[in-house]
Scaffold this motif. Sequence first.
Motif, mmCIF file in Angstrom:
data_model
loop_
_atom_site.group_PDB
_atom_site.id
_atom_site.type_symbol
_atom_site.label_atom_id
_atom_site.label_comp_id
_atom_site.label_asym_id
_atom_site.label_seq_id
_atom_site.Cartn_x
_atom_site.Cartn_y
_atom_site.Cartn_z
ATOM 1 N N GLN A 1 -0.327 8.681 -6.751
ATOM 2 C CA GLN A 1 -0.793 9.126 -5.419
ATOM 3 C C GLN A 1 -2.239 9.624 -5.951
ATOM 4 O O GLN A 1 -3.314 9.816 -5.155
ATOM 5 C CB GLN A 1 -0.241 10.481 -4.787
ATOM 6 N N LYS B 1 -10.398 2.741 -3.535
ATOM 7 C CA LYS B 1 -9.131 2.804 -4.332
ATOM 8 C C LYS B 1 -9.296 1.799 -5.656
ATOM 9 O O LYS B 1 -9.731 0.742 -5.495
ATOM 10 C CB LYS B 1 -8.168 2.355 -3.505
ATOM 11 N N PHE C 1 0.844 -1.288 -0.078
ATOM 12 C CA PHE C 1 -0.002 0.159 -0.163
ATOM 13 C C PHE C 1 0.881 1.174 0.058
ATOM 14 O O PHE C 1 0.644 2.232 -0.911
ATOM 15 C CB PHE C 1 -0.814 0.007 1.186
ATOM 16 N N ARG C 2 2.010 1.193 0.789
ATOM 17 C CA ARG C 2 2.715 2.370 0.925
ATOM 18 C C ARG C 2 3.611 2.638 -0.220
ATOM 19 O O ARG C 2 3.901 3.676 -0.976
ATOM 20 C CB ARG C 2 3.748 2.351 2.086
ATOM 21 N N ALA D 1 -4.976 7.503 -4.912
ATOM 22 C CA ALA D 1 -5.256 7.339 -3.319
ATOM 23 C C ALA D 1 -6.507 8.326 -3.194
ATOM 24 O O ALA D 1 -6.973 8.055 -1.891
ATOM 25 C CB ALA D 1 -4.142 7.797 -2.773
ATOM 26 N N TYR E 1 0.586 3.337 -3.377
ATOM 27 C CA TYR E 1 -0.237 4.844 -3.113
ATOM 28 C C TYR E 1 0.870 5.801 -2.477
ATOM 29 O O TYR E 1 0.352 7.008 -2.643
ATOM 30 C CB TYR E 1 -1.356 4.421 -2.083
#
Length: 183
Positions: free
Chosen positions: A127, A135, A117-118, A130, A121
């Motif tokens: 981004q 999503k 996820f990090r 996000a 997104y």
Amino acid sequence: MKLKLMAIALSLLGFATLCIAQDQPAQRDQPSGRSQERITKEVRHELLMLPYFGVFDNIAYKVDGYNVALLGQVTRPTLKSDAENAVKHIEGVEKVDNQIEVLPPSPGDDRIRQRLFRAIYGFPALQKYALGVQKPIRIIVKNGHVALEGVVDNEADKNMAGIRANSVSGIFSVNNNLQVVPN
């Protein structure tokens, strides 16, 4: 004579009822295009409104007449049953074939999900995905194997999401199933 006429009338009435009853299932098997479109829209809406449907879940569906098949993977067993119950109550849906797979609980997979996820997104070029509640890039992790599902705007974003996913440690494989759907 009156008895014969009554018998003939009753047999004609019975025959007419039988013909109508035989025609009913044939008409019921083929919904109108408008009816099928309405069912499809309502299924989509109901699935998107599920309260625990998140980025680590992927639910797809197929509408075939009055039957709906649910497909995909979820992290919670309750989400599988919630999806079926939501679709079951849509007017016109007669049968729901729930083929949603419940992913096995795994602390290792949970850590991979968070890192993915990090990585995806949190990357500046991705981004924009996000934003919003739902999503568009779904991250599915099963026993260290990753599948990216959903939609992106262009081929470059699809490739970037795949590259970002492959950069996360602890993953055995990445299957990039993202679809390119221009705005």
